[in-house]
Design an enzyme around this catalytic site. Structure first.
Site, PDB file in Angstrom:
ATOM      1  N   HIS A  15      69.181 -49.575 157.374  1.00  0.00           N
ATOM      2  CA  HIS A  15      68.582 -50.441 158.405  1.00  0.00           C
ATOM      3  C   HIS A  15      67.167 -50.896 158.033  1.00  0.00           C
ATOM      4  CE1 HIS A  15      66.760 -46.676 160.231  1.00  0.00           C
ATOM      5  NE2 HIS A  15      65.771 -47.529 160.461  1.00  0.00           N
ATOM      6  N   ASP A  45      74.116 -45.216 156.999  1.00  0.00           N
ATOM      7  CA  ASP A  45      72.759 -45.757 157.029  1.00  0.00           C
ATOM      8  C   ASP A  45      71.954 -45.384 155.779  1.00  0.00           C
ATOM      9  OD1 ASP A  45      70.674 -47.247 157.990  1.00  0.00           O
ATOM     10  OD2 ASP A  45      69.991 -45.801 159.463  1.00  0.00           O
ATOM     11  N   GLY A 117      58.972 -46.789 161.396  1.00  0.00           N
ATOM     12  CA  GLY A 117      58.342 -46.947 160.087  1.00  0.00           C
ATOM     13  C   GLY A 117      58.520 -45.709 159.216  1.00  0.00           C
ATOM     14  N   SER A 119      61.439 -44.337 158.947  1.00  0.00           N
ATOM     15  CA  SER A 119      62.829 -44.409 158.483  1.00  0.00           C
ATOM     16  C   SER A 119      62.895 -44.525 156.967  1.00  0.00           C
ATOM     17  CB  SER A 119      63.535 -45.617 159.096  1.00  0.00           C
ATOM     18  OG  SER A 119      63.754 -45.407 160.450  1.00  0.00           O
ATOM     19  N   GLN A 179      90.274 -38.552 168.558  1.00  0.00           N
ATOM     20  CA  GLN A 179      89.002 -38.245 169.208  1.00  0.00           C
ATOM     21  C   GLN A 179      89.011 -36.753 169.464  1.00  0.00           C
ATOM     22  OE1 GLN A 179      88.470 -40.765 172.701  1.00  0.00           O
ATOM     23  NE2 GLN A 179      86.724 -41.694 171.677  1.00  0.00           N
TER      24      GLN A 179
END
Length: 251
Positions: A15, A45, A117, A119, A179
């Protein structure tokens, strides 16, 4: 982000570089490089970049995140609110946190100050090894300010994905089609189970590998591919890191 080898391979969050036309990496001494995107995986990610430098680049090494214990000291380094190379310290607050981001369900939680910031920055143990990649925070305010609840992708889950992305290959995640929910103490007692290990199947997707394999609602998955499931959150992680079309045994 942070450099992981002398060849200039850099790890960050997807991201952080998402939709970027070009990526510039700025070092501590204000030198900067144009970076090449080697690969990314939006579901976990993670993104891997490469820079080319004539100088010998400093780099960090990964530690064993499975050895991290609640209460262990940690240090986070990042770029909060544009303030480069900020260091904050804290402890491991919890392990195996599921915060419903992508396919990751085993985050390290820390109270080291992580803000917008941070990340893609590293989370170090007391030996200076990277045991996590700072990824998300819980913040009740719009500002994204820190309230002592930050999350990092454990190094042991990230490193195999990073190795694949480094080589320019794409990540393919396995899918089971169930699930699951945790087994509570009360539920275990009502079924006469000895302990609360495993993952309880709450629903099964029609036509999924799970249905084709004979898994039914109410089943408790104890092992996946010969690995024991101590916590419910381990099953989605195990499935996600298994290549599609792989045959696995379940108990």
């Amino acid at each position: 982000g942070f450099i992981i080898d002398k060849d200039g391979i850099i790890v960050t969050n997807y991201h952080v570089i998402k939709n970027a036309k070009e990526i510039t990496v700025t070092m501590n001494d204000s030198t900067y490089f144009k970076a090449e995107l080697l690969g990314y995986d939006s579901q976990t990610d993670l993104a891997v970049l490469k820079i080319n430098s004539d100088k010998l680049l400093p780099y960090v090494e990964f530690g064993n995140s499975d050895e991290a214990r609640v209460g262990n000291p940690v240090i986070a380094i990042g770029n909060p609110f544009g303030l480069g190379s900020s260091v904050s310290k804290g402890i491991v607050s919890a392990r195996s946190r599921d915060i419903s981001i992508g396919t990751m369900s085993e985050f390290i939680q820390t109270d080291a100050a992580i803000n917008r910031g941070n990340s893609g920055g590293p989370l170090f143990n007391s030996n200076g090894e990277v045991i996590g990649i700072n990824t998300a925070i819980y913040s009740p305010s719009e500002s994204g300010g820190n309230v002592g609840i930050g999350f990092a992708i454990p190094s042991n889950l990230a490193t195999p994905i990073i190795e694949t992305l480094k080589s320019g290959k794409k990540i393919k995640h396995g899918w089971l089609g169930v699930q699951v929910q945790p087994i509570t103490k009360e539920f275990a007692e009502s079924l006469g189970l000895k302990d609360i290990k495993g993952a309880l199947v709450a629903s099964v997707v029609k036509g999924s590998p799970a249905e084709n394999g004979g898994i039914k609602i109410g089943d408790i998955v104890l092992e996946f591919n010969n690995k024991k499931i101590d916590r419910m959150t381990q099953l989605p992680q195990m499935v996600s890191s298994t290549a599609p079309k792989t045959k696995v045994q379940m108990k």
